[in-house]
Design an enzyme around this catalytic site. Structure first.
Site, mmCIF file in Angstrom:
data_model
loop_
_atom_site.group_PDB
_atom_site.id
_atom_site.type_symbol
_atom_site.label_atom_id
_atom_site.label_comp_id
_atom_site.label_asym_id
_atom_site.label_seq_id
_atom_site.Cartn_x
_atom_site.Cartn_y
_atom_site.Cartn_z
ATOM 1 N N CYS A 254 -22.406 -5.632 -20.367
ATOM 2 C CA CYS A 254 -22.211 -4.567 -20.776
ATOM 3 C C CYS A 254 -23.908 -3.703 -20.911
ATOM 4 C CB CYS A 254 -20.997 -5.010 -21.265
ATOM 5 S SG CYS A 254 -20.972 -5.425 -22.782
ATOM 6 N N GLU B 8 -13.701 -1.380 -25.575
ATOM 7 C CA GLU B 8 -15.800 -1.998 -25.378
ATOM 8 C C GLU B 8 -15.646 -1.175 -24.059
ATOM 9 O OE1 GLU B 8 -17.635 -3.000 -27.591
ATOM 10 O OE2 GLU B 8 -16.157 -3.229 -29.544
HETATM 11 P P1 NAD Z 1 -12.416 -4.168 -15.535
HETATM 12 O O1 NAD Z 1 -11.715 -2.736 -16.509
HETATM 13 O O2 NAD Z 1 -12.070 -3.872 -14.353
HETATM 14 O O3 NAD Z 1 -10.981 -4.839 -16.374
HETATM 15 C C1 NAD Z 1 -10.851 -5.351 -17.359
HETATM 16 C C2 NAD Z 1 -9.328 -6.141 -17.593
HETATM 17 O O4 NAD Z 1 -8.935 -4.685 -17.048
HETATM 18 C C3 NAD Z 1 -8.873 -6.803 -16.628
HETATM 19 O O5 NAD Z 1 -8.432 -7.585 -17.440
HETATM 20 C C4 NAD Z 1 -8.010 -6.358 -15.496
HETATM 21 O O6 NAD Z 1 -7.589 -6.917 -14.996
HETATM 22 C C5 NAD Z 1 -7.194 -5.675 -16.426
HETATM 23 N N1 NAD Z 1 -7.098 -3.292 -15.834
HETATM 24 C C6 NAD Z 1 -7.600 -4.011 -14.740
HETATM 25 N N2 NAD Z 1 -7.487 -2.890 -13.919
HETATM 26 C C7 NAD Z 1 -6.399 -1.753 -14.304
HETATM 27 C C8 NAD Z 1 -5.630 -1.463 -13.910
HETATM 28 N N3 NAD Z 1 -5.747 0.010 -13.582
HETATM 29 N N4 NAD Z 1 -4.712 -0.961 -15.427
HETATM 30 C C9 NAD Z 1 -4.566 -1.474 -16.197
HETATM 31 N N5 NAD Z 1 -4.967 -2.779 -16.784
HETATM 32 C C10 NAD Z 1 -5.909 -3.083 -15.714
HETATM 33 O O7 NAD Z 1 -13.418 -4.202 -15.362
HETATM 34 P P2 NAD Z 1 -14.284 -5.500 -15.135
HETATM 35 O O8 NAD Z 1 -14.489 -5.414 -13.813
HETATM 36 O O9 NAD Z 1 -13.361 -6.860 -16.163
HETATM 37 O O10 NAD Z 1 -15.602 -5.880 -16.166
HETATM 38 C C11 NAD Z 1 -16.831 -5.112 -16.667
HETATM 39 C C12 NAD Z 1 -17.166 -4.144 -16.663
HETATM 40 O O11 NAD Z 1 -16.362 -3.727 -18.131
HETATM 41 C C13 NAD Z 1 -18.374 -3.152 -16.907
HETATM 42 O O12 NAD Z 1 -17.877 -1.910 -17.184
HETATM 43 C C14 NAD Z 1 -18.654 -3.558 -18.383
HETATM 44 O O13 NAD Z 1 -19.473 -2.783 -18.990
HETATM 45 C C15 NAD Z 1 -17.587 -3.916 -19.164
HETATM 46 N N6 NAD Z 1 -18.144 -5.079 -20.502
HETATM 47 C C16 NAD Z 1 -17.277 -3.978 -21.271
HETATM 48 C C17 NAD Z 1 -17.582 -4.738 -22.878
HETATM 49 C C18 NAD Z 1 -18.016 -4.191 -24.283
HETATM 50 O O14 NAD Z 1 -18.121 -5.441 -25.057
HETATM 51 N N7 NAD Z 1 -18.856 -3.088 -24.661
HETATM 52 C C19 NAD Z 1 -17.931 -6.322 -22.194
HETATM 53 C C20 NAD Z 1 -17.842 -6.371 -21.162
HETATM 54 C C21 NAD Z 1 -17.652 -5.736 -20.149
#
Ligand code: NAD
Length: 456
Positions: A244, A210
Site C-alpha cells: 500500500c 486504511e
Molecule cells: P479490497 O478492498 O478488494 O479487499 C479488502 C477486503 O474487503 C477483503 O477482505 C475483501 O474480501 C473485502 N471486500 C471486497 N469487496 C467487498 C465488498 N464489496 N463489500 C465488503 N467487503 C468487501 O482490497 P485488496 O485488493 O484485498 O487490497 C488491496 C488494496 O488495499 C490496495 O488498494 C492497497 O493500497 C490497500 N491496502 C492498504 C493498506 C493500508 O495499510 N493503508 C495496506 C494494504 C493494502
C-alpha cells in the site's frame, strides 16, 4: 462453523461479562497470540509462499517479525495507557477533578486485504486486544492458505466468544457488515472502503479505513543518487510492488534523470539479479486478474528496462517506464505492482501542483539534502505519512501513527495509536459535594453578572 449471527451474539454476551477488560486478560491474550505466531512460523512462511511466492526473508521481515515487535511494545506500555488520565480543570469548575478513561468499544470487526495477508489481519488485532475488545477477523479470500491458517491459529488459541475468524469473500464480508459492530477496522481498496463506510453509517459505527493511493517518490537535484536509487528500488519491488505504501511513481528532477535511472537499474540487478523472474526472493502477482491488469500497462510511455513477464508464474520483472504523461492509463489509479512510471520536473512548484491535483496519497517519499525543499514539500503537500531520504520505513516504527488522509484513508494505528484507535476516550468530571457554587442556578442574586464575568 456457527452462523455469523450466533457468533456475533456470543461475542456481545462475552464482552458484557467484562472479562476482556482486565489488564491480565489483555496481557495474557497478547502473550498467547505471540506464542501462537511463534509456534506456527514455518506454516505461516509456507502459506505465504503458496499464496504469493513470498520468500522466507520477506515473510519474516514484513509479516511476522513486525508483529513480534508490536506485541512486545504494546505489552510494555499497556498498563500506563490504560490508566485514567488526570487533566486540568478550569476555574469555573472549582471543586471538581477531570479524568479521561480509555474504555473498549466492545466487539470489533477487522477486515483484511491480501497483500500482507497475515500481518494486516493480526496487527489491528493487537490493538483490539490491548484496548479490551472482542473481535471477529475477516481475512482476504484471495490468499486462501494464509486465511485458513489464521482461522486455524486463532481457533486453536482463543475462546471463539472472545476472538474469532470468519473466512469468505465479498458476501461474507457484507453479511458481517450488516451486524451492529462497535468498531470496524478496514484495510483495503478505496472503492470497498466507501462501501464499508456506507454500511457502518447505518449503525453509526466508527471506522478506521486504511486505504491506498498513488504515493510519489520525488528525487530532487541534490539527492544522493546511488542511495536513493537503492532505497526506492527496495521499497518499490518488495512484495513485487503489492504494498500500500510502495512508491507508485517516480518524480525525478530533469537534471538527474539519466544518472538516476542508471543507478536504479544497477540497484535492481543487485537486489534481484539479472533474471528476477527466476529469483526465489522475488514475489509473484496474487492472481491472473491482477497479472492481466498490470501487463496492460506495459505499453504506456517508453520501456526503459524490465518488462518481461511469465504468465505461468504470474510474475512481472521490475519494470521502469519513462516518457509518461498524467493522462496515461498507468497514472489513473494505484498501480499495486512492480511497474514504475517516471515523470520529470524542472521547477518544484509545478511538481507540487501536479501532486496536489490528485487525491491525497497514503505515502510520500522525498530525496533531498536541502532543508528548505523538505520544509516546502511537508508544508504544501498533504499525505498520510512518509519518509525523507527513505521509503516505507515510517510504517515500521511504533512511535509513528500509521494511516491515510482524504482518499487514502482515515484514522491510524501502530503502537499507542492502535490502543487509542480501539478505545473510546470517556471524559469524566468528578464534582465535590462539600460545597455548591450557586452562580449557575437561575435564582441566584446577580447570577448573570457573575456568569458574564467568568465566561469571557
Ligand atoms: P479490497 O478492498 O478488494 O479487499 C479488502 C477486503 O474487503 C477483503 O477482505 C475483501 O474480501 C473485502 N471486500 C471486497 N469487496 C467487498 C465488498 N464489496 N463489500 C465488503 N467487503 C468487501 O482490497 P485488496 O485488493 O484485498 O487490497 C488491496 C488494496 O488495499 C490496495 O488498494 C492497497 O493500497 C490497500 N491496502 C492498504 C493498506 C493500508 O495499510 N493503508 C495496506 C494494504 C493494502
Amino acid at each position: 462453523m456457527e452462523s455469523i449471527n450466533t457468533l456475533f451474539e456470543k461475542q456481545k454476551n462475552y464482552y458484557k461479562q467484562g472479562k476482556t477488560r482486565s489488564i491480565q486478560h489483555r496481557l495474557d491474550a497478547l502473550e498467547k497470540l505471540n506464542d501462537a505466531i511463534k509456534k506456527n512460523e514455518p506454516r505461516i512462511i509456507e502459506a505465504l509462499q503458496k499464496d504469493l511466492h513470498k520468500s522466507e526473508f520477506e515473510s519474516f521481515m514484513t509479516e511476522v517479525g513486525i508483529l513480534y515487535t508490536e506485541i512486545e511494545y504494546v505489552k510494555k506500555h499497556l498498563r500506563k495507557w490504560m490508566k485514567p488520565k488526570r487533566v486540568k480543570t478550569p476555574l469555573t469548575h472549582i471543586g471538581s477533578k477531570s479524568f479521561i478513561h480509555p474504555e473498549p468499544y466492545g466487539v470489533a470487526l477487522i477486515i483484511a486485504p491480501w497483500n500482507y495477508p497475515f500481518q494486516l489481519a493480526l496487527a489491528p488485532l493487537i490493538g483490539a486486544i490491548a484496548a479490551g475488545n472482542c473481535a471477529i477477523i475477516k481475512p482476504s479470500e484471495l490468499t486462501p492458505h494464509t486465511s485458513e491458517l489464521i482461522r486455524h491459529m486463532v481457533q486453536e488459541t482463543f475462546n471463539p466468544d472472545f476472538l474469532s475468524v470468519v473466512e469468505g469473500g465479498v458476501e461474507t464480508s457484507q453479511s458481517l457488515l450488516e451486524k451492529t459492530f462497535d468498531y470496524i477496522f478496514f484495510t483495503g481498496s478505496v472503492p470497498v472502503g466507501k462501501i464499508v463506510m456506507e454500511q457502518a453509517a447505518k449503525h453509526l459505527t466508527p471506522v478506521t479505513l486504511e486505504l491506498g493511493g498513488k504515493s510519489p517518490a520525488i528525487v530532487h537535484e541534490d539527492a544522493d543518487i546511488k542511495l536513493s536509487a537503492k532505497r526506492i528500488a527496495w521499497g518499490k519491488f518488495i512484495n513485487a510492488g503489492q504494498t500500500c505504501v510502495a512508491p507508485d511513481y517516480l518524480y525525478l528532477h530533469e537534471s538527474i534523470k539519466e544518472p538516476f535511472l542508471k543507478a536504479f537499474e544497477q540497484a535492481i540487478k543487485e537486489l534481484y539479479g539479472k533474471e528476477p523472474l527466476n529469483n526465489t526472493a522475488y514475489t509473484h502477482i496474487v492472481n491472473e486478474k491482477h497479472f492481466n491488469r498490470l501487463t496492460a500497462f506495459l505499453d504506456n510511455g517508453k520501456l526503459r528496462f524490465g518488462g518481461k513477464t511469465d504468465p505461468n508464474k504470474k510474475a512481472i520483472e521490475p519494470t521502469v517506464l519513462t516518457d509518461i504523461k498524467w493522462d496515461d492509463p498507468i497514472m489513473a489509479d494505484e498501480i499495486f505492482g512492480p511497474i514504475l512510471p517516471v515523470l520529470t520536473f524542472d521547477e518544484l512548484p509545478d511538481m507540487i501542483d501536479e501532486i496536489t491535483n490528485i487525491p491525497k496519497p497514503l505515502a510520500l517519499y522525498l530525496f533531498t539534502e536541502n532543508k528548505a525543499v523538505q520544509d516546502k514539500i511537508l508544508a504544501e503537500i498533504s499525505f498520510g505519512g512518509g519518509c525523507i531520504n527513505d521509503t516505507i520505513y515510517h510504517l515500521a516504527s511504533p512511535y509513528l501513527p500509521f494511516g491515510g488522509v482524504g482518499n487514502s484513508g482515515m484514522g491510524s494505528y501502530h503502537g499507542k495509536s492502535s490502543f487509542d484507535t480501539f478505545s473510546h476516550h470517556k471524559s469524566v468530571l468528578k464534582q465535590t459535594t462539600r460545597f455548591d457554587i450557586p452562580i449557575r442556578y437561575p435564582n441566584t442574586k446577580n447570577g448573570l453578572k457573575w456568569v458574564r464575568r467568568l465566561l469571557k
